[in-house]
Design a protein around this motif. Structure first.
Motif, PDB file in Angstrom:
ATOM      1  N   ALA A 101       0.823  -1.210   0.000  1.00 39.76           N
ATOM      2  CA  ALA A 101       0.000   0.000   0.000  1.00 39.76           C
ATOM      3  C   ALA A 101       0.856   1.258   0.000  1.00 39.76           C
ATOM      4  N   VAL A 130      -7.249   3.356  -5.429  1.00 42.97           N
ATOM      5  CA  VAL A 130      -7.251   1.928  -5.160  1.00 42.97           C
ATOM      6  C   VAL A 130      -8.699   1.456  -5.215  1.00 42.97           C
ATOM      7  N   TYR A 131      -8.914   0.328  -5.890  1.00 46.44           N
ATOM      8  CA  TYR A 131     -10.246  -0.241  -6.047  1.00 46.44           C
ATOM      9  C   TYR A 131     -10.185  -1.682  -5.576  1.00 46.44           C
ATOM     10  N   THR A 171      -6.035  -1.875   1.219  1.00 43.10           N
ATOM     11  CA  THR A 171      -6.965  -0.752   1.056  1.00 43.10           C
ATOM     12  C   THR A 171      -7.174  -0.017   2.376  1.00 43.10           C
ATOM     13  N   ILE A 230      -4.377   2.409   2.960  1.00 37.76           N
ATOM     14  CA  ILE A 230      -4.484   3.596   2.112  1.00 37.76           C
ATOM     15  C   ILE A 230      -5.587   4.519   2.626  1.00 37.76           C
ATOM     16  N   GLN A 231      -6.688   3.931   3.085  1.00 36.10           N
ATOM     17  CA  GLN A 231      -7.779   4.745   3.628  1.00 36.10           C
ATOM     18  C   GLN A 231      -7.331   5.563   4.835  1.00 36.10           C
ATOM     19  N   ALA A 253      -2.140   9.862   1.550  1.00 32.67           N
ATOM     20  CA  ALA A 253      -3.215   9.467   0.639  1.00 32.67           C
ATOM     21  C   ALA A 253      -4.420  10.396   0.797  1.00 32.67           C
ATOM     22  N   HIS A 299      -8.404   7.992  -4.280  1.00 31.89           N
ATOM     23  CA  HIS A 299      -9.658   7.263  -4.133  1.00 31.89           C
ATOM     24  C   HIS A 299      -9.404   5.966  -3.381  1.00 31.89           C
ATOM     25  N   SER A 300     -10.249   5.672  -2.367  1.00 34.01           N
ATOM     26  CA  SER A 300     -10.018   4.440  -1.602  1.00 34.01           C
ATOM     27  C   SER A 300     -11.309   3.837  -1.054  1.00 34.01           C
TER      28      SER A 300
END
Length: 540
Positions: free
Chosen positions: A14, A25-26, A37, A40-41, A46, A52-53
Motif C-alpha cells: 500500500a 485503489v479499487y 486498502t 491507504i484509507q 493518501a 480514491h479508496s
C-alpha cells in the motif's frame, strides 16, 4: 537518512503504491488482501492527495473502475484475494487486449492452506493466460520497491501488471526503507486511443497480434530483471529454483549461505535463459514455489524430468503452505545430505487445543439460524443453500443449518436450481455485502420466474467477515428488492433478537408456504462494529 517503517507485507504494498504516484485503489475486502486498502484509507499522504479508496461492490467493478482511471492517464491499484480473480476475470483478461494508459497494478493475495478460502488456486496462471507480466515479491522491502517498478513497467509496456503475494507475505512484518520523496500523481491526459479500448473484433484482432508479439520482450525483460537473481554456489550437485516467498524459506535453511546455486524468480514470464543456465550447471534441480507447481510444470515440459524435483514428484507437499522445514527436508532428500536440521519452531504442538471458529456471542446470525432450524423441523427434507460470510459458520455446531456454500452469491441461484428440480422447501441464506457483490442478479432470475424459494438476506450492516468494512447496499436492500420486481407483500424485515423469535419464525413459515419468490431481511448491527461504534461515541 531514509525513513524506516515496520510494515506488514500488505502495508508495504500500500505504501509503495502511494509513494509511486497512486491516484486510486479499487478493491473488495478479502483476506489476506484487505489491509492494503485499509492502510491507504488511513494514510495521511493518501488523504492529502485525495487518493480514491472507497470499497467497490465486487472485484469486477473494481477492475473496471481502475481501467477507467487508467484510461484518463492516472495510476490505479486493484486489490483482491485469489478467488476474487475469478469474479474479475472478464475485465482482467480483456485488459491485456485494451492495454493501459496510466499504470495499472492488479494485486492478488493467494491463500495456500485455505485459512479463509474455498480453494488454493494460484493466480500466476491468470497472468500467463492473459499474457500479462507478473511480479512476485519475496519480502516486504521488495513488495514496497516493486510497486514503483510495476507501475513504471505497466506504462512502459502499455499493459497491466499482475502482482501476486501469499498469506505469509501479506501478513508478516519486516522493516522497510522508504523513498525520500514520493512520486507525484500523473496528470490527467487524453492519450488513450479508442481503437485500442473498443474491443470490436477488428480492433481486438490487431491488439491481439501486438500483445502476442510483446511476449518475447517481456521474457527478455524477465531474464534481465533485477528481481530475478542467479546466486552462485560451489556445489553443483544441486541447484535450487525459488520463487517469491519460497526464496525466503530457502535462505532460512542456509543462514550462512547456500552451498548450492540458487535462481530466485520474482518476475514473469519465466526467464528461460536463467532457468536453462541452472539446469545446465547443476546435476539436479529443486523447485521451491508457494502454491501450485506453476514453474515446475513449465520446466518439466522443456527439460529432463528425472532431474527435476518439487511438488509433482512429492519432494515438497502439493497442498498447504510451505515452511522452512519442508524446504530443508526436501534439500536433504534430493542432495542426500543432512545439511539442514529440523527447527522445532515449525513443528505442530500436541498441546495446542484446536479452536474452530464460531459465530460471536450475541450475533444476529445466531438468532436467524435458531429460528430457521425451528421452522424447518416442520418440513420433510428441507434444503438450505448458504453463502460466503460469517454466517457460513452456520454449517458448524450447534446450528448445522446449511447444506452448501460454493462461491459469492451462489446461495440464491442454487436454491433456484434446486426448486427448478422440484425441491421444496428451498431456502437461500446470504449476507448483506455478499448480496450486493453477487446475489442481486440471482434474485432477478428467481423473481422473473417466480421461483419457489425463500431468500434470507441476513443484514448486519457491514462486511463482517473481513473486519467491518462498509457494505455497499446498507439501507438499500428493500429498494433493491422492489426494483428487481419483488412484491411488498413478500418482502419482510425483522429484527433478530431472542425476544422476537415468534415473529421471525412465523415470517419464515409464511414465506416458505408461499409458493413463489420471497425475501426476509433480518437486520441487526454486527456485534463487533457495534462495540466499535459505541466506543467511538464514548470517546467523543
Amino acid at each position: 537518512m531514509k525513513e524506516r517503517k515496520l510494515l506488514l507485507g500488505d502495508e508495504a504494498i500500500a505504501l509503495g503504491a502511494i509513494h509511486a504516484g497512486l491516484s486510486g485503489v479499487y478493491a473488495y475486502p478479502g483476506t489476506p488482501s484487505t489491509e492494503i486498502t485499509e492502510f491507504i484509507q488511513g494514510n495521511k499522504l493518501a488523504q492529502e492527495r485525495g487518493i480514491h479508496s472507497r470499497w467497490s461492490t465486487n472485484e469486477k467493478t473494481a477492475m473496471e473502475a481502475a481501467l477507467g482511471m487508467s484510461f484518463m492517464g492516472k495510476r490505479s491499484l486493484v486489490c483482491m484475494k485469489h478467488v476474487g480473480m475469478n469474479v474479475c476475470a472478464d475485465p482482467f483478461v480483456n485488459s491485456g487486449m485494451t492495454g493501459v494508459n496510466g499504470g495499472v497494478v492488479v494485486l492478488v493475495a493467494d491463500d495456500p492452506s485455505m485459512h479463509s478460502s474455498q480453494d488454493e488456486q494460484d493466480s500466476r496462471f491468470y497472468g500467463k493466460f492473459a499474457m500479462i507480466p507478473t511480479f512476485e515479491p519475496s519480502n516486504q522491502q521488495e513488495a514496497y520497491d516493486m510497486m514503483a517498478v510495476a507501475f513504471d513497467y505497466s506504462e512502459q509496456q502499455k499493459l497491466p501488471v499482475l502482482m501476486r503475494v501469499t498469506t505469509r507475505m501479506a501478513h508478516s512484518r519486516a522493516v522497510v526503507e522508504c523513498v525520500d520523496v514520493p512520486r507525484q500523481q500523473n496528470d490527467l491526459n487524453y492519450d488513450a486511443e479508442a481503437k485500442n479500448w473498443v474491443l470490436l473484433p477488428a480492433n481486438a484482432r490487431k491488439r491481439n497480434d501486438i500483445v502476442t508479439a510483446q511476449q518475447a520482450q517481456l521474457e527478455a525483460d524477465a531474464d534481465g530483471s533485477t528481481y530475478n537473481i542467479y546466486v552462485e554456489g560451489h556445489d553443483h550437485s544441486l541447484g535450487i529454483l525459488a520463487s517469491g516467498i519460497g526464496f525466503n524459506y530457502v535462505n532460512e535453511c542456509f543462514p550462512g549461505g547456500s552451498p548450492f546455486p540458487i535462481l530466485k524468480i520474482s518476475q514473469y514470464p519465466l526467464p528461460k535463459k536463467l532457468v536453462r543456465r541452472l539446469m545446465d550447471e547443476c546435476q539436479q534441480v529443486l523447485i521451491v514455489e508457494e502454491g501450485q507447481p506453476f514453474i515446475e510444470d513449465i520446466v518439466r515440459g522443456v527439460s529432463d524430468a528425472k532431474n527435476i524435483h518439487g511438488k509433482l514428484d512429492g519432494t515438497l507437499p502439493r497442498t498447504g503452505e510451505l515452511t522452512p522445514d519442508a524446504v530443508g527436508q526436501a534439500v536433504n532428500a534430493v542432495a542426500n545430505t543432512k545439511i539442514y536440521t529440523l527447527h522445532s519452531a515449525f513443528a505442530t504442538s500436541e498441546d495446542v487445543v484446536p479452536r474452530p471458529p464460531a459465530l460471536c456471542q450475541g450475533c444476529g446470525h445466531r438468532d436467524v439460524y435458531a429460528a430457521l432450524n425451528e421452522v424447518l423441523k416442520e418440513y420433510d427434507n428441507p434444503r438450505v443453500f448458504g453463502d460466503i460470510g460469517c454466517y457460513t459458520l452456520g454449517f458448524l455446531p450447534p446450528f448445522r443449518a446449511i447444506h452448501s456454500c460454493v462461491d459469492m452469491g451462489a446461495s440464491i441461484t442454487m436454491a433456484k436450481g434446486a426448486a427448478d428440480a422440484g425441491q421444496w422447501p428451498a431456502v437461500a441464506v446470504i449476507g448483506d455485502s455478499t448480496f450486493t457483490h453477487s446475489g442481486m442478479t440471482g434474485l432477478l432470475d428467481a423473481i422473473n420466474e417466480n421461483a419457489d424459494i425463500t431468500v434470507i438476506i441476513s443484514d448486519n450492516l457491514t462486511t463482517g467477515m473481513t473486519g467491518g468494512q462498509d457494505s455497499a447496499g446498507t439501507n438499500k436492500f428493500e429498494a433493491i428488492c422492489r426494483g428487481l420486481g419483488l412484491s411488498d407483500e413478500h418482502l419482510r424485515v425483522v429484527v433478530p433478537l431472542p425476544k422476537n423469535m415468534p415473529e421471525i419464525t412465523q415470517a419464515i413459515r409464511d414465506e416458505i408456504n408461499y409458493h413463489g419468490t420471497s425475501v426476509i431481511i433480518p437486520r441487526r448491527e454486527c456485534m463487533q462494529t457495534l462495540q466499535r461504534h459505541l466506543k467511538q461515541k464514548k470517546m467523543k
